[in-house]
Design an enzyme around this catalytic site. Sequence first.
Site, PDB file in Angstrom:
ATOM      1  NE  ARG A   1     -10.547  -6.197 -11.107  1.00 20.24           N
ATOM      2  CZ  ARG A   1      -9.431  -6.435 -10.437  1.00 20.24           C
ATOM      3  NH1 ARG A   1      -8.661  -7.461 -10.707  1.00 20.24           N
ATOM      4  NH2 ARG A   1      -9.057  -5.612  -9.479  1.00 20.24           N
TER       5      ARG A   1
ATOM      6  CB  THR B   1      -1.053 -10.236 -11.641  1.00 21.00           C
ATOM      7  OG1 THR B   1      -1.873  -9.854 -10.557  1.00 21.00           O
ATOM      8  CG2 THR B   1      -1.679  -9.817 -12.944  1.00 21.00           C
TER       9      THR B   1
ATOM     10  CB  SER C   1      -2.926  -1.669 -10.923  1.00 24.33           C
ATOM     11  OG  SER C   1      -3.351  -1.025  -9.748  1.00 24.33           O
TER      12      SER C   1
HETATM   13  O1  DON Z   1      -5.994  -6.110 -10.305  1.00 25.60           O
HETATM   14  C1  DON Z   1      -5.064  -5.683  -9.646  1.00 25.60           C
HETATM   15  O2  DON Z   1      -4.609  -4.576  -9.760  1.00 25.60           O
HETATM   16  C2  DON Z   1      -4.393  -6.621  -8.648  1.00 25.60           C
HETATM   17  N1  DON Z   1      -5.341  -7.597  -8.203  1.00 25.60           N
HETATM   18  C3  DON Z   1      -3.211  -7.244  -9.290  1.00 25.60           C
HETATM   19  C4  DON Z   1      -2.462  -8.148  -8.358  1.00 25.60           C
HETATM   20  C5  DON Z   1      -1.074  -8.382  -8.762  1.00 25.60           C
HETATM   21  O3  DON Z   1      -0.603  -7.896  -9.760  1.00 25.60           O
HETATM   22  C6  DON Z   1      -0.250  -9.202  -7.858  1.00 25.60           C
HETATM   23  N2  DON Z   1       0.982  -9.548  -8.482  1.00 25.60           N
HETATM   24  N3  DON Z   1       2.052  -9.433  -8.463  1.00 25.60           N
END
Ligand code: DON
Length: 585
Positions: free
Chosen positions: A119, A395, A467
């Site tokens: 991360r 993501t 998440s």
């Molecule tokens: O880490 C997280 O929970 C968010 N930054 C994830 C972002 C995300 O899944 C956007 N996509 N659709």
Amino acid sequence: MSPISVTKFCEKNVIKRNQFNSIVRGLIVSTVFLLFTVQTVLGQVGVPRSYENGMVVSADQIASDIGKDVLKQGGNAVDAAVATHFALSVTFPVAGNLGGGGFMVLHLNNGTQQTLDFRETAPSQTSQEDYLNSSGDPNGRTRKGPFSVGVPGSVHGMITALQKYGTMPLDLILEPAIDIARNGFRLNYQQARRLNLSRNKFSKYPSSDLFSSSEEDSFQEGDLFVQKDLAATLERIAQFGNAGFYRGITAELIVKQIQKLGGKMTLNDLESYESVWRDPIKTSFKGYDLLLMPPPSSGGIAIAQILNMINEYDPEDYGWNSADYIHLLTEAEKRAYADRAYFLGDPDYVAQPTPLLISEEYARDRFQSFDPRKATPVDSVSHGDVPFFEESMETTHFSVVDQKGNAVSVTTTLNSAYGSGIVVGEAGFLLNNEIDDFAVKPGVPNQFGLIGGKANAIQPGKRMVSSMSPTIVTQNGEIRMVLGSPGGSTIITTVLQVFLNVALFDMNIQQAVAAPRVHHQWRPEEIYFEPFALSKKEQFELYIRGHKLKERDSYVGHANCIYIHGNGLLDGGADPRGLNSVSGY
Ligand code: DON
């Protein structure tokens, strides 16, 4: 529904009893029609692609094929995962990345079960004040511009995993990605469209010129997309490993780019970045054992909590997406997301009562207020009582299984689509805007509507709560499922529903991934659902129990999953919500 509540409903909505009866009749007819339609749709998309030896399911065909080729050449699942990740950084720039971060869950054939946290971290010179205006309100810098960028972790994560569990040299793994960056690949329709949709984001930064387009000269399907600067960056990584990114030319270009725009990342922030091996969260549900991502991801704890809460019931008897099932699920989700907002943060900065949160006793206690006939208003759901606790959209997910019985589940992100939109000049890759996943101010929602508190406040060097929920499921010691999805706050409920669709409702993995989904995240007080996820009858039933419902015009997640049969046959579940693809042999 009792006659008394029918009368009350009629009074409240100023309708006559006979009108009410004809509405109900209409609902029944439309439900039968809807169920028939859903059945037909599921029947059509519900055939998984199967292979015997190895498989990669990712967001892009070229990347899946590159991972599969590594498996065919004798590489293991970790080799293939690293090759797939670097390929996605070229072919899927909306989320695949060098400038972002993520998580990996591994289950190896020697019994090793581990997770890797790569991360992003908050740069050392930033503080919460940088993100608030003089009145103490958020100033928008978490989401846009140079302050939104966390120190990238993806490259470190991939190299760390490869060094520990891979079998092939990094330069060989990187070769195909370098080749497609240098010589280009043809944009598919979605890639062209997505680039065009983000043109305003890119046009702010001269360094993002390659991704930028105008109305008159937009990207088209079939265009050759060449990324020479990115190829050079990948070559430096191939030659020098971590030092090719976190030191030397690439590091200098990153810092120059961010500082030119007024941000505060330093060479030392990059040099000192470390990915971290962490013990997985483990839980069991109806004969399945789940291996889940621990904090700073909230996914593992939340999924374990929800499963523990519903474990006392027999949801498999309720019927898929029936009002009883969705009521049970969303009531458990409310409580888990309320705990997420209060307790979870970077485990290296804040103490969190993880063993207690994922215990069955805690779930039982937490779910005592559950009423099978009535929604609990979110205002009366707060975090659980933990007496011994000391406070101290984009993501991508891919799943890999190899012939030797190793499984790897990886979710990575830039946060928003194309992250901050800032390309590192002369290095050719996009930087994340992950700082928005911190709680900039208690109670103020981030871009996914998630709120948080002190545990997830911004601090130098700290990781923001995520998440992302890469997951591996075993049954009697054998790998059964490799699961994961993008989707911000909906990642947790997406992974949960794909698992439950298989575990409770006997769907094959392609049906489980394709089936329409439902989501609740405590706040806002709403059940979101995809079109066709809930029949009119079930919507009505949930409404009567006090739920607020909202049909979502965008998708809930894009899951890319694998199911492994007892005889070793691999079924791919690629989400039809996008051009996700299965590749195997
Ligand atoms: O880490 C997280 O929970 C968010 N930054 C994830 C972002 C995300 O899944 C956007 N996509 N659709």
